[in-house]
Design a protein around this motif. Structure first.
Motif, PDB file in Angstrom:
ATOM      1  N   ALA A 296       0.875  -1.170   0.000  1.00 52.01           N
ATOM      2  CA  ALA A 296       0.000   0.000   0.000  1.00 52.01           C
ATOM      3  C   ALA A 296       0.915   1.224   0.000  1.00 52.01           C
ATOM      4  O   ALA A 296       2.086   1.137   0.413  1.00 52.01           O
ATOM      5  N   PRO A 297       0.432   2.382  -0.431  1.00 58.22           N
ATOM      6  CA  PRO A 297       1.276   3.585  -0.447  1.00 58.22           C
ATOM      7  C   PRO A 297       1.836   3.972   0.922  1.00 58.22           C
ATOM      8  O   PRO A 297       2.864   4.647   1.000  1.00 58.22           O
ATOM      9  N   ASP A 298       1.204   3.516   2.008  1.00 61.38           N
ATOM     10  CA  ASP A 298       1.706   3.829   3.351  1.00 61.38           C
ATOM     11  C   ASP A 298       2.829   2.891   3.794  1.00 61.38           C
ATOM     12  O   ASP A 298       3.331   2.984   4.907  1.00 61.38           O
ATOM     13  N   GLY A 299       3.234   1.955   2.912  1.00 61.90           N
ATOM     14  CA  GLY A 299       4.333   1.048   3.217  1.00 61.90           C
ATOM     15  C   GLY A 299       3.907  -0.298   3.770  1.00 61.90           C
ATOM     16  O   GLY A 299       4.745  -1.178   3.977  1.00 61.90           O
ATOM     17  N   LYS A 300       2.625  -0.498   3.986  1.00 62.79           N
ATOM     18  CA  LYS A 300       2.146  -1.779   4.507  1.00 62.79           C
ATOM     19  C   LYS A 300       2.255  -2.837   3.412  1.00 62.79           C
ATOM     20  O   LYS A 300       1.792  -2.646   2.293  1.00 62.79           O
ATOM     21  N   LEU A 301       2.881  -3.974   3.753  1.00 65.00           N
ATOM     22  CA  LEU A 301       2.972  -5.097   2.826  1.00 65.00           C
ATOM     23  C   LEU A 301       1.603  -5.773   2.789  1.00 65.00           C
ATOM     24  O   LEU A 301       1.123  -6.295   3.789  1.00 65.00           O
ATOM     25  N   LEU A 302       0.965  -5.741   1.623  1.00 63.60           N
ATOM     26  CA  LEU A 302      -0.367  -6.311   1.461  1.00 63.60           C
ATOM     27  C   LEU A 302      -0.320  -7.800   1.169  1.00 63.60           C
ATOM     28  O   LEU A 302      -1.169  -8.565   1.632  1.00 63.60           O
ATOM     29  N   HIS A 303       0.687  -8.186   0.360  1.00 59.56           N
ATOM     30  CA  HIS A 303       0.750  -9.575  -0.082  1.00 59.56           C
ATOM     31  C   HIS A 303       2.119  -9.827  -0.693  1.00 59.56           C
ATOM     32  O   HIS A 303       2.698  -8.942  -1.311  1.00 59.56           O
ATOM     33  N   SER A 304       2.619 -11.032  -0.531  1.00 54.76           N
ATOM     34  CA  SER A 304       3.821 -11.431  -1.265  1.00 54.76           C
ATOM     35  C   SER A 304       3.471 -12.720  -1.997  1.00 54.76           C
ATOM     36  O   SER A 304       2.719 -13.551  -1.496  1.00 54.76           O
ATOM     37  N   LEU A 305       3.999 -12.838  -3.206  1.00 56.34           N
ATOM     38  CA  LEU A 305       3.643 -13.954  -4.064  1.00 56.34           C
ATOM     39  C   LEU A 305       4.907 -14.553  -4.651  1.00 56.34           C
ATOM     40  O   LEU A 305       5.723 -13.840  -5.237  1.00 56.34           O
ATOM     41  N   ASP A 306       5.076 -15.856  -4.480  1.00 58.91           N
ATOM     42  CA  ASP A 306       6.185 -16.574  -5.097  1.00 58.91           C
ATOM     43  C   ASP A 306       5.780 -16.851  -6.537  1.00 58.91           C
ATOM     44  O   ASP A 306       4.851 -17.616  -6.792  1.00 58.91           O
ATOM     45  N   VAL A 307       6.440 -16.202  -7.493  1.00 57.28           N
ATOM     46  CA  VAL A 307       6.100 -16.358  -8.908  1.00 57.28           C
ATOM     47  C   VAL A 307       7.156 -17.162  -9.649  1.00 57.28           C
ATOM     48  O   VAL A 307       7.233 -17.108 -10.874  1.00 57.28           O
ATOM     49  N   THR A 308       7.950 -17.924  -8.915  1.00 61.84           N
ATOM     50  CA  THR A 308       9.004 -18.727  -9.508  1.00 61.84           C
ATOM     51  C   THR A 308       8.449 -19.634 -10.592  1.00 61.84           C
ATOM     52  O   THR A 308       9.004 -19.722 -11.682  1.00 61.84           O
ATOM     53  N   GLU A 309       7.363 -20.303 -10.315  1.00 61.70           N
ATOM     54  CA  GLU A 309       6.768 -21.236 -11.265  1.00 61.70           C
ATOM     55  C   GLU A 309       5.722 -20.577 -12.168  1.00 61.70           C
ATOM     56  O   GLU A 309       5.372 -21.103 -13.201  1.00 61.70           O
ATOM     57  N   LEU A 310       5.209 -19.420 -11.764  1.00 56.49           N
ATOM     58  CA  LEU A 310       4.084 -18.809 -12.461  1.00 56.49           C
ATOM     59  C   LEU A 310       4.481 -17.788 -13.517  1.00 56.49           C
ATOM     60  O   LEU A 310       3.688 -17.468 -14.389  1.00 56.49           O
ATOM     61  N   GLY A 311       5.649 -17.224 -13.408  1.00 56.48           N
ATOM     62  CA  GLY A 311       5.986 -16.075 -14.240  1.00 56.48           C
ATOM     63  C   GLY A 311       5.489 -14.831 -13.542  1.00 56.48           C
ATOM     64  O   GLY A 311       4.801 -14.904 -12.535  1.00 56.48           O
ATOM     65  N   GLY A 312       5.806 -13.694 -14.054  1.00 53.57           N
ATOM     66  CA  GLY A 312       5.511 -12.465 -13.335  1.00 53.57           C
ATOM     67  C   GLY A 312       4.346 -11.652 -13.847  1.00 53.57           C
ATOM     68  O   GLY A 312       4.179 -10.522 -13.431  1.00 53.57           O
ATOM     69  N   GLU A 313       3.537 -12.195 -14.755  1.00 53.18           N
ATOM     70  CA  GLU A 313       2.428 -11.402 -15.302  1.00 53.18           C
ATOM     71  C   GLU A 313       1.448 -11.022 -14.212  1.00 53.18           C
ATOM     72  O   GLU A 313       1.101 -11.826 -13.358  1.00 53.18           O
ATOM     73  N   ILE A 314       1.003  -9.779 -14.252  1.00 50.56           N
ATOM     74  CA  ILE A 314      -0.074  -9.376 -13.363  1.00 50.56           C
ATOM     75  C   ILE A 314      -1.271  -9.011 -14.232  1.00 50.56           C
ATOM     76  O   ILE A 314      -1.126  -8.667 -15.403  1.00 50.56           O
ATOM     77  N   TYR A 315      -2.446  -9.099 -13.659  1.00 52.80           N
ATOM     78  CA  TYR A 315      -3.689  -8.837 -14.368  1.00 52.80           C
ATOM     79  C   TYR A 315      -4.717  -8.422 -13.328  1.00 52.80           C
ATOM     80  O   TYR A 315      -4.541  -8.669 -12.121  1.00 52.80           O
ATOM     81  N   PRO A 316      -5.791  -7.767 -13.741  1.00 57.12           N
ATOM     82  CA  PRO A 316      -6.750  -7.227 -12.764  1.00 57.12           C
ATOM     83  C   PRO A 316      -7.294  -8.263 -11.792  1.00 57.12           C
ATOM     84  O   PRO A 316      -7.438  -7.981 -10.600  1.00 57.12           O
ATOM     85  N   GLY A 317      -7.617  -9.460 -12.240  1.00 66.92           N
ATOM     86  CA  GLY A 317      -8.179 -10.481 -11.373  1.00 66.92           C
ATOM     87  C   GLY A 317      -7.254 -10.912 -10.249  1.00 66.92           C
ATOM     88  O   GLY A 317      -7.699 -11.496  -9.258  1.00 66.92           O
ATOM     89  N   LEU A 318      -5.986 -10.602 -10.352  1.00 65.23           N
ATOM     90  CA  LEU A 318      -5.030 -10.912  -9.300  1.00 65.23           C
ATOM     91  C   LEU A 318      -5.310 -10.060  -8.063  1.00 65.23           C
ATOM     92  O   LEU A 318      -5.017 -10.460  -6.946  1.00 65.23           O
ATOM     93  N   PHE A 319      -5.910  -8.906  -8.268  1.00 69.36           N
ATOM     94  CA  PHE A 319      -6.148  -7.969  -7.178  1.00 69.36           C
ATOM     95  C   PHE A 319      -7.576  -8.022  -6.646  1.00 69.36           C
ATOM     96  O   PHE A 319      -7.799  -8.035  -5.452  1.00 69.36           O
ATOM     97  N   PHE A 320      -8.548  -7.982  -7.544  1.00 71.13           N
ATOM     98  CA  PHE A 320      -9.948  -7.878  -7.133  1.00 71.13           C
ATOM     99  C   PHE A 320     -10.799  -8.674  -8.110  1.00 71.13           C
ATOM    100  O   PHE A 320     -10.482  -8.807  -9.262  1.00 71.13           O
ATOM    101  N   ASN A 321     -11.910  -9.142  -7.639  1.00 72.44           N
ATOM    102  CA  ASN A 321     -12.870  -9.860  -8.489  1.00 72.44           C
ATOM    103  C   ASN A 321     -14.182  -9.098  -8.547  1.00 72.44           C
ATOM    104  O   ASN A 321     -15.223  -9.577  -8.135  1.00 72.44           O
ATOM    105  N   ASP A 322     -14.119  -7.858  -9.035  1.00 69.78           N
ATOM    106  CA  ASP A 322     -15.367  -7.108  -9.143  1.00 69.78           C
ATOM    107  C   ASP A 322     -15.586  -6.606 -10.537  1.00 69.78           C
ATOM    108  O   ASP A 322     -14.853  -6.760 -11.426  1.00 69.78           O
TER     109      ASP A 322
END
Length: 164
Positions: free
Chosen positions: A138-164
Motif C-alpha cells: 500500500a502507499p503507506d508502506g504496509k505489505l499487502l501480499h507477497s507472491l512466489d512467482v518462480t513457477e508462475l511467471g511475473g504477469e499481473i492482471y486485474p483479477g489478481l487484485f480484485f474480483n469485481d
C-alpha cells in the motif's frame, strides 16, 4: 528448465494477443475510452490479455499499460517506475527493511484502479537462482501480499487484485 517454461508461456501469451487483433480491429468503444484518459498518447500498442484490452505506450519516459474490460471500462493502469526513488517513501523504506532487500530488483510498478487504492508492486529475484517474488505494498508502506512467482511467471492482471 523453469526459464524455458516461462519462455514458452510468454510466447503463447504474445501469440494469443497478436492473433486477437488479426481477426479484427480494436473495438471503437475501447479506443474512445482510452483517448478520454490519455488523449496525448502516441505509438500505442494493443493486446488482449485476461479478458481485457491492454494499451501499452511510453509517456514521460515511463512504460504505461492501461487495461479496459470489454465494456470499455477502465480497469487498471500499470506504470513502470524503474526505481525505488519514484515510489512513496514509506514503500521504499518498508522494502529496504524487509528480508527481500538482498535480492536483485527486477521490476517496480505503481498500479492504479478506478475503485480501489493504489498498489505498488516490487518484483525481486534471488541471485544465482530461479526464485522470483512479487511484493505488493500500500502507499503507506504496509505489505499487502507477497507472491512466489518462480513457477508462475511475473504477469499481473486485474483479477489478481480484485474480483469485481
Amino acid at each position: 528448465m523453469k526459464k524455458l517454461k516461462f519462455g514458452i508461456l510468454a510466447g503463447l501469451l504474445i501469440l494469443l494477443s497478436v492473433s486477437a487483433f488479426a481477426e479484427g480491429r480494436l473495438p471503437a468503444n475501447i479506443q474512445t475510452a482510452f483517448l478520454k484518459l490519455y488523449p496525448q498518447a502516441t505509438d500505442v500498442e494493443w493486446e488482449q490479455m485476461a479478458g481485457c484490452y491492454v494499451a501499452e505506450f511510453i509517456a514521460d519516459g515511463q512504460e504505461i499499460d492501461v487495461w479496459f474490460n470489454k465494456q470499455a471500462e477502465w480497469v487498471m493502469t500499470e506504470t513502470d517506475v524503474e526505481s525505488l526513488e519514484k515510489v512513496p517513501a514509506p514503500v521504499a523504506e518498508a522494502f529496504m527493511s524487509s528480508t527481500m532487500t538482498g535480492m536483485r530488483l527486477r521490476d517496480i510498478r505503481i498500479i492504479t484502479f478506478p475503485k480501489h487504492p493504489t498498489v505498488i508492486k516490487i518484483e525481486v529475484e534471488q541471485y544465482n537462482s530461479d526464485e522470483e517474488f512479487q511484493l505488493f505494498y500500500a502507499p503507506d508502506g504496509k505489505l499487502l501480499h507477497s507472491l512466489d512467482v518462480t513457477e508462475l511467471g511475473g504477469e499481473i492482471y486485474p483479477g489478481l487484485f480484485f474480483n469485481d
